[in-house]
Structures are given as structure tokens and as C-alpha cells.
Design a protein around this motif. Structure first.
Motif, mmCIF file in Angstrom:
data_model
loop_
_atom_site.group_PDB
_atom_site.id
_atom_site.type_symbol
_atom_site.label_atom_id
_atom_site.label_comp_id
_atom_site.label_asym_id
_atom_site.label_seq_id
_atom_site.Cartn_x
_atom_site.Cartn_y
_atom_site.Cartn_z
ATOM 1 N N ARG A 110 14.930 1.354 -10.432
ATOM 2 C CA ARG A 110 15.130 0.286 -9.444
ATOM 3 C C ARG A 110 15.829 -0.883 -10.118
ATOM 4 N NH1 ARG A 110 9.248 0.050 -6.260
ATOM 5 N NH2 ARG A 110 9.084 2.312 -5.998
ATOM 6 N N GLU A 112 15.847 -4.127 -10.421
ATOM 7 C CA GLU A 112 15.034 -5.316 -10.165
ATOM 8 C C GLU A 112 15.209 -6.269 -11.327
ATOM 9 O OE1 GLU A 112 11.244 -4.766 -8.128
ATOM 10 O OE2 GLU A 112 11.068 -2.884 -9.222
ATOM 11 N N GLY A 117 5.799 -5.994 -16.897
ATOM 12 C CA GLY A 117 5.291 -5.103 -15.852
ATOM 13 C C GLY A 117 6.342 -4.664 -14.850
ATOM 14 N N ARG A 118 7.597 -5.021 -15.075
ATOM 15 C CA ARG A 118 8.650 -4.618 -14.145
ATOM 16 C C ARG A 118 9.888 -4.191 -14.917
ATOM 17 N NH1 ARG A 118 8.393 -4.986 -9.109
ATOM 18 N NH2 ARG A 118 6.999 -6.722 -8.755
ATOM 19 N N GLN A 119 10.178 -2.903 -14.895
ATOM 20 C CA GLN A 119 11.351 -2.385 -15.583
ATOM 21 C C GLN A 119 12.337 -1.815 -14.567
ATOM 22 O OE1 GLN A 119 7.920 -2.564 -17.276
ATOM 23 N NE2 GLN A 119 8.196 -0.355 -17.089
ATOM 24 N N GLN A 124 6.343 6.958 -12.655
ATOM 25 C CA GLN A 124 5.262 7.025 -11.682
ATOM 26 C C GLN A 124 4.590 8.387 -11.716
ATOM 27 O OE1 GLN A 124 6.951 6.067 -7.830
ATOM 28 N NE2 GLN A 124 6.376 3.910 -8.015
ATOM 29 N N ARG A 259 2.443 -3.436 2.299
ATOM 30 C CA ARG A 259 3.223 -2.532 1.448
ATOM 31 C C ARG A 259 4.718 -2.639 1.759
ATOM 32 N NH1 ARG A 259 2.023 -1.100 -2.413
ATOM 33 N NH2 ARG A 259 2.872 0.974 -2.415
ATOM 34 N N ALA A 281 -0.414 -4.875 -9.547
ATOM 35 C CA ALA A 281 -0.661 -3.632 -8.808
ATOM 36 C C ALA A 281 -0.407 -2.439 -9.716
ATOM 37 C CB ALA A 281 0.249 -3.544 -7.590
ATOM 38 N N ARG A 311 2.283 0.271 -16.410
ATOM 39 C CA ARG A 311 1.183 -0.684 -16.186
ATOM 40 C C ARG A 311 -0.158 -0.053 -16.540
ATOM 41 N NH1 ARG A 311 3.092 -3.656 -10.509
ATOM 42 N NH2 ARG A 311 5.268 -3.850 -11.152
HETATM 43 P P1 ATP Z 1 5.403 -4.180 -6.720
HETATM 44 O O1 ATP Z 1 4.707 -4.960 -5.665
HETATM 45 O O2 ATP Z 1 4.768 -4.313 -8.055
HETATM 46 O O3 ATP Z 1 6.888 -4.350 -6.718
HETATM 47 P P2 ATP Z 1 5.871 -1.809 -5.181
HETATM 48 O O4 ATP Z 1 5.202 -2.042 -3.885
HETATM 49 O O5 ATP Z 1 7.329 -1.949 -5.285
HETATM 50 O O6 ATP Z 1 5.145 -2.655 -6.333
HETATM 51 P P3 ATP Z 1 5.462 1.029 -5.180
HETATM 52 O O7 ATP Z 1 6.840 1.342 -4.764
HETATM 53 O O8 ATP Z 1 4.357 1.265 -4.241
HETATM 54 O O9 ATP Z 1 5.413 -0.420 -5.769
HETATM 55 O O10 ATP Z 1 5.135 1.776 -6.546
HETATM 56 C C1 ATP Z 1 3.811 2.081 -6.963
HETATM 57 C C2 ATP Z 1 3.522 1.520 -8.327
HETATM 58 O O11 ATP Z 1 4.614 1.711 -9.209
HETATM 59 C C3 ATP Z 1 3.291 0.030 -8.360
HETATM 60 O O12 ATP Z 1 1.974 -0.285 -7.999
HETATM 61 C C4 ATP Z 1 3.562 -0.301 -9.813
HETATM 62 O O13 ATP Z 1 2.439 -0.024 -10.610
HETATM 63 C C5 ATP Z 1 4.670 0.664 -10.160
HETATM 64 N N1 ATP Z 1 5.989 -0.011 -10.125
HETATM 65 C C6 ATP Z 1 6.756 -0.266 -9.043
HETATM 66 N N2 ATP Z 1 7.904 -0.861 -9.398
HETATM 67 C C7 ATP Z 1 7.881 -0.968 -10.754
HETATM 68 C C8 ATP Z 1 8.787 -1.480 -11.740
HETATM 69 N N3 ATP Z 1 9.969 -1.977 -11.408
HETATM 70 N N4 ATP Z 1 8.415 -1.424 -13.049
HETATM 71 C C9 ATP Z 1 7.232 -0.899 -13.401
HETATM 72 N N5 ATP Z 1 6.328 -0.400 -12.532
HETATM 73 C C10 ATP Z 1 6.643 -0.420 -11.223
#
Ligand code: ATP
Ligand code: MG
Length: 414
Positions: A110, A112, A117-119, A124, A259, A281, A311
Motif C-alpha cells: 500500500r 501510504e 507500524g505502517r509500511q 498479513q 472499518r 490495530a 505489528r
Molecule cells: P489501519 O487503520 O491501521 O490503516 P486498516 O483498516 O487499513 O488498518 P486492514 O486493511 O483491515 O487495516 O488490515 C488489517 C491489519 O493489517 C491492520 O489491523 C494492521 O495490523 C495491518 N496493516 C494494515 N495496513 C498496514 C501497513 N501499511 N503497515 C503495516 N501493517 C498494516
């Protein structure tokens, strides 16, 4: 110096043992619950995500790695529910007895803003279950996620659940919500003004302080307090909550939990940990009764979740190491190689010197290697058909037959 692309990370040898421990624990729990693994491609046609994740989501709007090859538009998977649903339909997995339960584990992509905590590439572990629209399904799969975290001793866990209604029920809800927010529309952030038109539910997820204050105010909260969705999904959700309680799983209902994805219906949930930072999360999911049909499959209810491996791993102590059991010391490199091979074939970890150091220096190498034992075979031991084994911690050394040596090492290596 060449560096990794922004937002991507190497998982180094010092960390992989923890990753493997999580993966093995997850695989074991999945096998016990008879959830089978599915492996789908890392890229799919862009159209799959546009239709499956939804045009109005952040993922599709801003976060996809999309590229053109020939006349095809392809996208690195930003999540894997759409891919699994595509595979389910394409391969006729719906012909198996219901429910069909699968899990996947692998990288997602993604675009982002990278932060703790965000890569941009992350991993997953996810579960999808097809064919049942029952509260038991929702509760059992939430329980499975919670059990995985508890088995791994993840600290500071909290489970939040909510009901986002059926597609039809949500339309009524959206109109009511829009009615309540109509007068405030000019003061909302730009994103929320857009969401007001094409995805009002997502407004509740807004992180902009002004919007947040409004949505958390009395008027909206009163409206949300008694589950304002349709009767069918309300009854379903109450059952899910009852079963969770019966299973002894603590949860809170968070009426603001919507969500990020459009495909959810009825139950949604999120698991957080107080030991994570702002991105707290660790797992999220819910029911998606319309997605299979939306992607041209048979009308099939489904439920799924995904957890963020980075995470999760960050919540665990990095204490697990792969210990080295034997360092083979010999006056002949040929014998050393042969003996370490034999020990490995016996299921015991063993290395020897590959750099051609003389016998006298190899014991120092053994000490440095961190091996629990040095297994020494000089000329005299070899002629006697025996082995000297030195406990590197106590420095005790004894001379043993092959059989006695194996007995000791196997006891230690178990
Ligand atoms: P967030 O609110 O953290 O952006 P999300 O609603 O985008 O989460 P989901 O698409 O439901 O997340 O993904 C499930 C899980 O995957 C999240 O709870 C998180 O632990 C992990 N996750 C999502 N995006 C990322 C990211 N960019 N980097 C690391 N972990 C991620
Ligand atoms: Mg996100």
C-alpha cells in the motif's frame, strides 16, 4: 549506497526466529480448526480491487501500486480478500461442502505514508470463510483470532465489535446520518464532504479533530447508541455478542467502528493492543455477504479477518534463538565435514570449520560459535572409535562411544 525502497523493510536473521514462531503457531491453530492454506498471486488485475475493495475507499483511491503491462492494468495486492474471493469463484471452490475455510499469509502493498507500524510492504495473515451467514461463524472466527493472540501471549489486547448493517439496512441509516449532519456540512473537512455524498458511514472514521469532535458529540452518539441498523443485522449482531460472552471473550461495542472497506455487512471487529503506538490495530475483519456476488460469483455469505504481522511481531519478545548444538573439531577437514553431516542426519544441529584452521585453533572457533558442545575427534579418538565431547559452558569433557554421544546430544537437542 543502494538502500531499500521507502516504506519497505528487511527482516533480518535476528528477527526471523520470532516470525517463524508466529507463523508456526498460526499454522498449528489453523490446522486444528481445519482451516486450509490458500496461496494467490501477489498481483491481480486492477479491476479486481476496484470492484472488490471499492472505488470510494482510501486503498483504491490513493494507496494502490498499479502498473501497465501491454494493454493490461495490474496492481500489487493491497489486501487479499478480493484475491481469495476471485480464486474461490474461478476455481469452483464453492462446490465443496460449506463452510469453506481458508487462510493466507504473505506480503501486501500500500502506498501510504511510512511511519511506525505502517509500511508500504507489510505482511498479513488472514482467514476467509465462505458459505454461512450465521452468528456462530462470526463468533468462532473472532475467537480463533483472539486465541492466536492469547497463545502468543500478546499483551494489552482489546476487542471492539460493531454492526454496520446489511447493504439495504445501511441505506436507511446513511440517510438518517446525513440528515443529522446536514447543517454541519460546510464545517466538515474536505474528505468528509466527499464522504457525505458517496460513503457517509466512513465519516465516522475521520481523524480530523473538528470532525471527530462533532461525531463524538451527544447528538450523533445518541443516534448510534442503540444499534440503528436494520432488524435482521441487529438480531444477528446480538447473537454474536451473546456467543462471545458465552465463550468468555471480553469485548466492547464501538458504534464508531466502521472499518475502511466498503464490502462489510453486519458484524465488523477490530483487535488492538495498548502496547502499540498510534497504529494500535493488530487485526480487523468482519462479514461481507455481498462481495462474492459483486465479483460475479454465486450469492455467498462470507466472513474474514486479517492481522498485521509486523505489528504482531513487534508485540513479542525477541527471545527465541536457533541454538547451535555441536561444533565439530577434527584434525582432518574431511572427517569434520563427514561427522557434521552425520550429526545433521541424526537431526542435531552441527557445524565445523570451513576455513582450514588447524586442529589447535578449532576449539577457539567452537567457543566463539556459541555451540553448546564441541565434538572432538583427533587421531587418538578416531583410532579408538570414540568421541570427546566438551560442554562449552561447564568446560567438562568426557570421552564416549558414538551411541553414548548421540544419547547425550539428543537429550540436549530435544
Ligand atoms: P489501519 O487503520 O491501521 O490503516 P486498516 O483498516 O487499513 O488498518 P486492514 O486493511 O483491515 O487495516 O488490515 C488489517 C491489519 O493489517 C491492520 O489491523 C494492521 O495490523 C495491518 N496493516 C494494515 N495496513 C498496514 C501497513 N501499511 N503497515 C503495516 N501493517 C498494516
Ligand atoms: Mg489503512
Amino acid at each position: 549506497m543502494l538502500a531499500s525502497a521507502k516504506g519497505t523493510h528487511d527482516i533480518l536473521p535476528a528477527e526471523t526466529a520470532t516470525w517463524q514462531y508466529v507463523e508456526e503457531t498460526a499454522r498449528r491453530l489453523m490446522a486444528l480448526a481445519h482451516v486450509q492454506e490458500i496461496r494467490t498471486p501477489l498481483f491481480e488485475t486492477t479491476e479486481l480491487f476496484q470492484r472488490g475493495v471499492g472505488e470510494a475507499t482510501d486503498i483504491v483511491n490513493k494507496e494502490m501500486y498499479t502498473f501497465q503491462k501491454g494493454d493490461r492494468s495490474l496492481t500489487l495486492r493491497p489486501e487479499n480478500t478480493a484475491g481469495v474471493v476471485r480464486a474461490y469463484i474461478q476455481n469452483g471452490l464453492d462446490r465443496a461442502p460449506k463452510p469453506v475455510k481458508v487462510f493466507y499469509l504473505g506480503p501486501m502493498f500500500r502506498y501510504e505514508r511510512p511511519q511506525a507500524g505502517r509500511q508500504r510492504q507489510f505482511h498479513q495473515l488472514g482467514v476467509e470463510c465462505f458459505g454461512l451467514d450465521t452468528p456462530e461463524t462470526d463468533a468462532a472466527l473472532i475467537e480463533l483470532a483472539m486465541r492466536l493472540f492469547e497463545t502468543l501471549h500478546v499483551p494489552g489486547l482489546a476487542l471492539e465489535v460493531n454492526n454496520v448493517g446489511t447493504f439495504e439496512g445501511r441505506e436507511v441509516f446513511k440517510e438518517k446520518l446525513k440528515g443529522l449532519l446536514k447543517d454541519y456540512l460546510p464545517s466538515l473537512c474536505e474528505d468528509c464532504q466527499t464522504r457525505y455524498e458517496n460513503n457517509p458511514l466512513r465519516m465516522l472514521d475521520c481523524k480530523v479533530p473538528g470532525c471527530k469532535t462533532l461525531y463524538q458529540g451527544r447528538e450523533i452518539q445518541e443516534f448510534l447508541k442503540e444499534d440503528p441498523m436494520d432488524e435482521d443485522s441487529r438480531r444477528h449482531f446480538q447473537e454474536v455478542c451473546r456467543i462471545l460472552s458465552d465463550l468468555g471473550i471480553a469485548y466492547t461495542r464501538n458504534p464508531m467502528l466502521v472499518r475502511g472497506l466498503d464490502y462489510y455487512t453486519k458484524t465488523v471487529f477490530e483487535i488492538t493492543s495498548t502496547h502499540l503506538g498510534a497504529q494500535n490495530a493488530v487485526c480487523g475483519g468482519g462479514r461481507y455477504n455481498n462481495l462474492v456476488k459483486t465479483l460475479d460469483g454465486p450469492d455467498t455469505p462470507a466472513f474474514g479477518w486479517a492481522l498485521g504481522m509486523e505489528r504482531l511481531v513487534s508485540l513479542l519478545p525477541n527471545a527465541i534463538k536457533h541454538e547451535l548444538l555441536c561444533y565439530v573439531v577434527s584434525d582432518s577437514s574431511g572427517h569434520a565435514l563427514e561427522l557434521s553431516r552425520t550429526l545433521q542426519q541424526e537431526g542435531l544441529s552441527a557445524v565445523c570449520d570451513w576455513s582450514g584452521k588447524p586442529f589447535g585453533k578449532q576449539l577457539a572457533l567452537a567457543a566463539k560459535s556459541g555451540a553448546a558442545y564441541a565434538v572432538i575427534q583427533g587421531e587418538s579418538e578416531r583410532l579408538a572409535g570414540q568421541f570427546a565431547v566438551k560442554n562449552m559452558q561447564t568446560q567438562e569433557q568426557q570421552t564416549l562411544s558414538w551411541k553414548a554421544l548421540l544419547t547425550i546430544l539428543k537429550k540436549e537437542g530435544a
